[in-house]
Design a protein around this motif. Sequence first.
Motif, short mmCIF file in Angstrom:
data_model
loop_
_atom_site.label_atom_id
_atom_site.label_comp_id
_atom_site.label_asym_id
_atom_site.label_seq_id
_atom_site.Cartn_x
_atom_site.Cartn_y
_atom_site.Cartn_z
N TYR A 177 0.71 -1.31 -0.06
CA TYR A 177 0.31 -0.04 -0.03
C TYR A 177 0.92 1.28 -0.19
O TYR A 177 2.21 1.08 0.46
CB TYR A 177 -0.95 -0.02 1.18
N THR A 196 -5.13 3.56 8.34
CA THR A 196 -5.79 2.22 8.27
C THR A 196 -5.60 1.82 6.81
O THR A 196 -5.37 2.53 5.88
CB THR A 196 -7.07 2.42 8.86
N GLU A 197 -6.01 0.69 6.64
CA GLU A 197 -6.05 -0.12 5.52
C GLU A 197 -7.16 0.67 4.45
O GLU A 197 -6.61 0.72 3.30
CB GLU A 197 -6.44 -1.50 5.56
N GLU A 198 -8.27 1.13 4.99
CA GLU A 198 -9.11 1.87 4.26
C GLU A 198 -8.63 3.17 3.71
O GLU A 198 -8.98 3.67 2.50
CB GLU A 198 -10.54 1.86 4.96
N GLU A 199 -7.82 3.57 4.28
CA GLU A 199 -7.14 5.01 4.16
C GLU A 199 -6.06 5.21 3.12
O GLU A 199 -5.79 6.08 2.80
CB GLU A 199 -6.90 5.81 5.30
#
Length: 542
Positions: free
Chosen positions: A454, A461-464
């Motif tokens: 990423y 966070t992973e979503e961000e």
Amino acid sequence: MLVWSSEEMASCCGIYFGATSVCLALHKDGKTDVVANDAGDRVTPAMVAYVGKDKNVGLGAKQGRIRNAANTIMNVKHIIGKYFDDPFVQTLVKTSPCKIINKRNLPLFEVESNEKTIVVTPEEVLVLIFKKMYSIASSQGGLDVMDVVLTIPTNFTGEQSNTIRKAASAAGFKVCRIINEPSAAALAYDIGQDTSAEISNVLVYRLGGTSLSVVVLNVNSGMYRILESHNQVNCGGTHFTNSLVEICADEFKRSWRADVRENKRGMAKLANACETCKHVLSTLNSASTFVESVHEGIDFQNKISRAKLESLIQSHLQMCLQPVDKVLESANMTAADIHKVVVVGGSTRIPKLQQLLRAKFPEAEMLNTLAPEEVIAIGAAKQAALISGYEDIQLLDLESVKGECIPYSLLVKVSNSDETSLQTAVPKNTYIPVRRQHTYTIQQDKSSVCIGVYVGEEGSTEEECTLVANLVLTDLPTDCQKEKQVTTVFHYRREGSIHITCTEVVSGKSSGVTIETGEPAAVEEPSKVVNEELNSAGAPEQ
């Protein structure tokens, strides 16, 4: 925006060219290792012998030097770029079995070839040695082994560096860069590469067959800067061997009332045996020296202990340590300011020498896990991997090569491991080009692993964050007695692309991707392919 694309990792190599030996390391599929020559040796003698119509390079030249000493060329590294009236060249003129002549104040070798007397330049000898190394590299890596990083001492001039470059190019290599030997030694141990915030002072101590160098490096954010250096010739393992030869010659004279020193061939045979004995004493407490028909048909055998050898060379060891104090004084440092000591060169195998270095730097970490003859070549190969594919072939300027910074952090999530959250692989604002290596532990019963890569801010966070690539390893062994480990190498190239490889240590399975700069629309299709691979492998879909 970043685009994912798969790429088979090309091979590249690094070469350490010494006065007595040459070593070649190959970087391929994310791994760096020294390549053995056709005789199975990991280092090749830097010698060229003219025998009739043939030219023997390496071990063949060394094995025949007793019978063919006048036509065996050695120590060419100390001659390139120097004039005939140079003090060290004059020393070689007096001591070299091969005749060195003066032509326009340049040192040239005079040898017999095909029943004719010919003159050979140091540059011609260099080309022959590099051709030998090219054949070794090609036998391991195929025809794609072209890119190479060469190493030179810190005191080499631009003319000497250019001579080395031209010789390697004439042998078939594509010279990507020339770096100095101490920086290559530090890179071999990944000093400052795994932790970008690391700031340390490193002393690189190299003691080879005929020369000594002591260099203090400052490592800051993965960059190496030379603070002080000292180079010295006529100080090396040859002197240790000569001390042993003198003792054996005295013992022969005492036992047989004959002086082997009057027999040049006998002394050469004795020197070979003593060199082997010295190497054995680096690992064993005693060794025997045996020479058949050393003088007047008399065989010679002598047993010597490591303690005896250490007492013989004690004065030489002290002389080899004196430059350490000079370098520290010139750098306005004390032993306490040195954080790590890297030992390089075959002569540093002597246990007594390492013991003296540890006593001088009791608080520093001694780095000696790699074979000392191979350290510089390994570091050069890692540098070749770092810059492979670039057109830039300028001499490395360690103080000004920082260049651009990456604008984001590179984050990683490892499935089927204890890593359940994003981990920072390369921090934001790291200077490029840069190489980082991380090792992740995989659960024993898992047969596959997914490395999710990423980009984003640290602590996000992973979503961000944005997923840019997935690397999948399947069919991993599940019968391991301990947890598996995956080594992942992140290589930021100068133009902004990122090359990532991951390798499972036990099985050797590896995977690699290259993330290029491109248009947003090109992201979707590679991601679909990655997800299909993940689903077929039984790994969690990202």
